[in-house]
Design a protein around this motif. Structure first.
Motif, PDB file in Angstrom:
ATOM      1  N   LEU A 151       0.122   2.871   4.387  1.00 43.98           N
ATOM      2  CA  LEU A 151      -1.316   2.856   4.109  1.00 43.98           C
ATOM      3  C   LEU A 151      -2.033   1.910   5.068  1.00 43.98           C
ATOM      4  N   ALA A 168      -8.568   1.744  -1.255  1.00 43.46           N
ATOM      5  CA  ALA A 168      -7.310   2.423  -0.933  1.00 43.46           C
ATOM      6  C   ALA A 168      -6.131   1.714  -1.600  1.00 43.46           C
ATOM      7  N   LEU A 172      -3.690   3.100  -4.616  1.00 44.63           N
ATOM      8  CA  LEU A 172      -2.251   3.134  -4.371  1.00 44.63           C
ATOM      9  C   LEU A 172      -1.485   2.331  -5.417  1.00 44.63           C
TER      10      LEU A 172
END
Length: 194
Positions: A151, A168, A172
């Motif tokens: 990521l 993000a 995750l």
């Protein structure tokens, strides 16, 4: 001036030259001029320009790894510790990327001069992350660590990386951590002095 301070001055000068010229076009004379010392004095602290850039890469990666270790050792919830480790990696890239397009050379894992430093740094981060996931009870901590690193690597080339980082990582971690462990208190600082 102590030798460690003078070495630091030489590495600072190498960094300044790197931002202007890149690794290939920088000479020992450039580093000496920037440091305000003679060419022969530079050789008291580094073997050659490649050694100067290698030591510079080591210093920057060590500083980022120290920030990651501090985040991992913090008395914070698992999600915050993991965010801090990931932020240390992204911050290294953002700090270097903001100075010059040449500074990204220090982050190239395929580079002859410092590829091993970059690979070792990523391996150390993976170990830190896997430890955090294991402590939180994630079923496959090594895979979770690999997903997180992927990521951040994906964010590294984006101009909006700092803005995308928090949502993000939150998304995750919601999928990787046991219920409730992904919440966080304070977002990490992604830009700052290296």
């Amino acid at each position: 001036m102590p030798a460690a301070d003078r070495l630091s001055d030489v590495l600072d000068a190498a960094y300044t030259c790197l931002t202007r010229y890149g690794v290939r076009r920088t000479t020992v004379d450039d580093i000496a001029t920037e440091a305000g010392i003679s060419r022969s004095a530079v050789y008291l602290y580094v073997r050659n320009k490649d050694d100067a850039f290698r030591r510079l890469a080591e210093r920057l990666h060590t500083q980022a790894l120290d920030r990651a270790r501090q985040a991992a050792a913090a008395g914070a919830p698992p999600g915050d510790r993991i965010r801090g480790v990931l932020a240390a990696k992204l911050r290294l890239v953002l700090d270097l990327g903001g100075d010059s397009p040449h500074t990204a050379e220090l982050l190239d894992a395929r580079a002859r001069l410092f590829g091993d430093i970059c690979r070792d740094f990523t391996a150390d981060l993976r170990t830190l992350l896997a430890g955090q996931f294991a402590a939180a009870g994630t079923p496959d901590p090594a895979r979770a660590a690999d997903i997180c690193i992927a990521l951040v690597v994906g964010l590294e080339g984006r101009p909006d990386a700092a803005e995308l980082f928090e949502p993000a990582v939150a998304a995750l971690l919601t999928g990787l951590l046991p219920s409730g462990a992904a919440r966080h208190h304070h977002p990490p600082h992604l830009r700052g002095t290296s």
